[in-house]
Motif scaffolding. Structure first.
Motif, PDB file in Angstrom:
ATOM      1  N   SER A 274       0.832  -1.198   0.000  1.00 16.63           N
ATOM      2  CA  SER A 274       0.000   0.000   0.000  1.00 16.63           C
ATOM      3  C   SER A 274       0.871   1.254   0.000  1.00 16.63           C
ATOM      4  O   SER A 274       1.786   1.386   0.806  1.00 16.63           O
ATOM      5  N   LEU A 276       0.492   5.538  -0.057  1.00 16.82           N
ATOM      6  CA  LEU A 276      -0.348   6.725   0.020  1.00 16.82           C
ATOM      7  C   LEU A 276       0.540   7.951  -0.019  1.00 16.82           C
ATOM      8  O   LEU A 276       1.497   8.068   0.754  1.00 16.82           O
ATOM      9  N   LYS A 278       0.179  12.276  -0.295  1.00 16.65           N
ATOM     10  CA  LYS A 278      -0.657  13.462  -0.332  1.00 16.65           C
ATOM     11  C   LYS A 278       0.221  14.678  -0.113  1.00 16.65           C
ATOM     12  O   LYS A 278       0.804  14.856   0.956  1.00 16.65           O
ATOM     13  N   LYS A 295      -2.454  -1.391  -3.740  1.00 16.35           N
ATOM     14  CA  LYS A 295      -3.257  -0.175  -3.637  1.00 16.35           C
ATOM     15  C   LYS A 295      -2.356   1.050  -3.602  1.00 16.35           C
ATOM     16  O   LYS A 295      -1.383   1.096  -2.861  1.00 16.35           O
ATOM     17  N   ASP A 297      -2.781   5.392  -3.548  1.00 15.00           N
ATOM     18  CA  ASP A 297      -3.666   6.562  -3.448  1.00 15.00           C
ATOM     19  C   ASP A 297      -2.779   7.804  -3.561  1.00 15.00           C
ATOM     20  O   ASP A 297      -2.036   8.133  -2.638  1.00 15.00           O
ATOM     21  N   CYS A 299      -2.476  11.879  -4.287  1.00 14.38           N
ATOM     22  CA  CYS A 299      -3.187  13.158  -4.313  1.00 14.38           C
ATOM     23  C   CYS A 299      -2.157  14.290  -4.364  1.00 14.38           C
ATOM     24  O   CYS A 299      -1.404  14.490  -3.416  1.00 14.38           O
ATOM     25  N   PHE A 321      -5.268  -1.386  -7.569  1.00 12.84           N
ATOM     26  CA  PHE A 321      -6.253  -0.341  -7.324  1.00 12.84           C
ATOM     27  C   PHE A 321      -5.525   1.006  -7.227  1.00 12.84           C
ATOM     28  O   PHE A 321      -4.703   1.195  -6.333  1.00 12.84           O
ATOM     29  N   LEU A 322      -5.845   1.910  -8.146  1.00 11.52           N
ATOM     30  CA  LEU A 322      -5.167   3.206  -8.204  1.00 11.52           C
ATOM     31  C   LEU A 322      -6.182   4.334  -8.067  1.00 11.52           C
ATOM     32  O   LEU A 322      -7.189   4.377  -8.780  1.00 11.52           O
ATOM     33  N   THR A 323      -5.912   5.252  -7.132  1.00  8.21           N
ATOM     34  CA  THR A 323      -6.761   6.427  -6.943  1.00  8.21           C
ATOM     35  C   THR A 323      -5.940   7.684  -7.194  1.00  8.21           C
ATOM     36  O   THR A 323      -4.872   7.864  -6.588  1.00  8.21           O
ATOM     37  N   LEU A 324      -6.424   8.539  -8.107  1.00 11.34           N
ATOM     38  CA  LEU A 324      -5.765   9.811  -8.423  1.00 11.34           C
ATOM     39  C   LEU A 324      -6.750  10.944  -8.192  1.00 11.34           C
ATOM     40  O   LEU A 324      -7.941  10.807  -8.464  1.00 11.34           O
ATOM     41  N   ASN A 325      -6.253  12.092  -7.724  1.00  8.36           N
ATOM     42  CA  ASN A 325      -7.149  13.235  -7.583  1.00  8.36           C
ATOM     43  C   ASN A 325      -7.360  13.904  -8.950  1.00  8.36           C
ATOM     44  O   ASN A 325      -6.627  13.673  -9.913  1.00  8.36           O
TER      45      ASN A 325
END
Length: 346
Positions: A274, A276, A278, A295, A297, A299, A321-325
Motif C-alpha cells: 500500500s 499513500l 498526499k 493499492k 492513493d 493526491c 487499485f489506483l486512486t488519483l485526484n
C-alpha cells in the motif's frame, strides 16, 4: 435485613471479588489510572496496602500536582517505596512543562532503564524542551518508544524547537520495534550534505512514524531497516530534501505534507502493498518496480509537470487499485489532448 444492609453486603462481596484477583490482573486494572491514584487504593484493605509497590506500570502526570517541589517529592517517594526486585514494564510521562522538570524526567527514566523498561511514552507541552539522557538511546530492553508534543498547533509545528536530538548521538536500540515521533527536531551538529541514518542501529524496528517533525543541518535522511513493515512520514519540515528508504519487508508507506518540488524519494521496497501520497507538488520517485503493490492513493494539489505524472504512472503499472485526484487527471489529460491535436494537424 433492610435494603441498606443488602447494599452494604453486595459492596463487600464486590470488593472481595476484586481483591481475590491475582496481582497481575489488579496491576493491569490500575495501569489505566495514574500512579498517584493507584497508591490511594492502599487504604482499602490490608490486601491492597502494598499492591502498588509491585506494579510494573508507572504513569506520572504533572496535572496531579500544582507545584514542582511536591511533584518531585512524590516521585522520590514512589521510586524508593517500590519493590526494587520488580521490573518496570512501561512508563508514561505526560504534561511535563517547565525547565526544572528535566531533573524529574531523568530521575524516573534512570530508575526505569535500570529495571529493564520495555515501553516508554513521553509527552510534554509545546513550550517545553526536554533534554533526554544519552542512556535512552542505548537501551537493550526498550521495545516501544513514543515522544510527542501535546496540543501542538500548525504554527508551533513550524516554529517550535521541540525535542532536539543530535545526529552524533547514535540510536542503538537493538530490540526496539515501534518508534513514534511527533513534534521532534532531528538535527546534526554541523551542516552537511550527507545522508543521516538516525535509526540504522534499530535493526528490529517494524513500525516508524515521523509526524510534524523538523530536520536541521542535513539534506538526506536514510531509513534502511531490514524488518520495517509500516512507515509514515507526515508534515516533516526543514532541511531534508532526499529520502533514501531501503526496506525489503515494507508493506505500508504513507507520505503526506508540504513537500517541495525538490524532494526526491529513493525507495527500495519490493514487498510494498500500500502506497499513500498526499502533497502539494509532484511525487518524484526513484525506485524499482513495485511488483507487489495492490493499492496506491496519490493526491497532488498542484501538479505542474505532466511528464512526472506520467512517469509515476509507469512506475505504478503493477498496482491493482489506483486512486488519483482530479488535478492529476486533468494534467495527464491535457498532455494527451495536445498530442492528439498535433497528430490531426499533420
Amino acid at each position: 435485613m433492610d435494603s441498606s444492609d443488602d447494599k452494604k453486603r453486595m459492596n463487600v462481596e464486590d470488593d472481595d471479588r476484586l481483591s481475590s484477583l491475582q496481582d497481575e490482573l489488579i496491576h493491569k486494572i490500575l495501569s489505566f489510572i495514574g500512579i498517584k491514584h493507584a497508591i490511594q487504593t492502599s487504604v482499602l484493605s490490608s490486601r491492597w496496602r502494598f499492591i502498588w509497590t509491585s506494579m510494573p506500570y508507572l504513569n506520572f502526570s504533572w496535572d496531579d500536582f500544582y507545584e514542582l517541589p511536591k511533584f518531585s517529592e512524590f516521585v522520590t517517594r514512589v521510586l524508593s517505596g517500590r519493590n526494587n526486585q520488580t521490573e518496570v514494564s512501561s512508563v508514561k510521562l505526560s504534561n511535563f512543562r517547565g525547565k526544572d522538570s528535566d531533573v524529574i524526567v531523568e530521575q524516573i527514566m534512570k530508575y526505569a532503564f535500570s529495571h529493564n523498561i520495555q515501553q516508554l511514552n513521553v509527552a510534554c507541552l509545546p513550550q517545553n524542551n526536554v533534554e533526554f539522557p544519552p542512556f535512552l538511546f542505548s537501551s537493550r530492553s526498550l521495545k516501544h518508544l513514543s515522544l510527542t508534543k501535546e496540543n501542538f498547533s500548525a504554527f508551533q509545528r513550524r516554529h517550535s524547537s521541540s525535542y532536539v536530538f543530535k545526529a552524533k548521538s547514535t540510536w542503538e536500540l537493538p530490540v526496539l520495534t515501534t518508534l513514534y515521533l511527533y513534534g521532534v527536531t532531528l538535527c546534526c551538529d554541523d551542516n552537511t550534505d550527507k545522508c543521516i541514518g538516525f535509526f540504522s542501529k534499530c535493526a528490529n524496528l517494524k513500525n516508524l512514524t515521523l509526524k510534524s517533525c523538523y530536520t536541521e543541518g542535513f539534506k538526506g535522511l536514510s531509513i534502511c531497516l531490514p524488518l520495517l513493515s509500516n512507515l509514515t512520514i507526515e508534515d516533516v519540515y526543514g532541511s531534508v530534501e532526499d529520502y533514501n528508504i531501503v526496506a525489503p519487508e515494507l508493506k505500508n508507506l504513507n507520505m503526506s505534507g508540504v513537500f517541495t518540488q525538490d524532494h526526491q524519494y529513493l525507495i527500495s521496497a519490493p514487498a510494498l502493498v500500500s502506497l499513500l501520497y498526499k502533497g502539494f507538488y509532484d511525487l518524484s520517485l526513484s525506485t524499482d518496480d513495485f511488483s507487489s503493490l495492490e493499492k496506491a492513493d496519490i493526491c497532488v494539489s498542484y501538479p505542474r509537470d505532466a511528464r512526472k505524472a506520467l512517469r509515476l504512472l509507469q512506475q505504478l503499472h503493477n498496482v491493482k487499485f489506483l486512486t488519483l485526484n482530479l488535478e492529476i487527471v486533468e494534467v495527464i489529460g491535457g498532455v494527451y489532448l495536445m498530442h492528439l491535436t498535433m497528430i490531426f494537424s499533420l
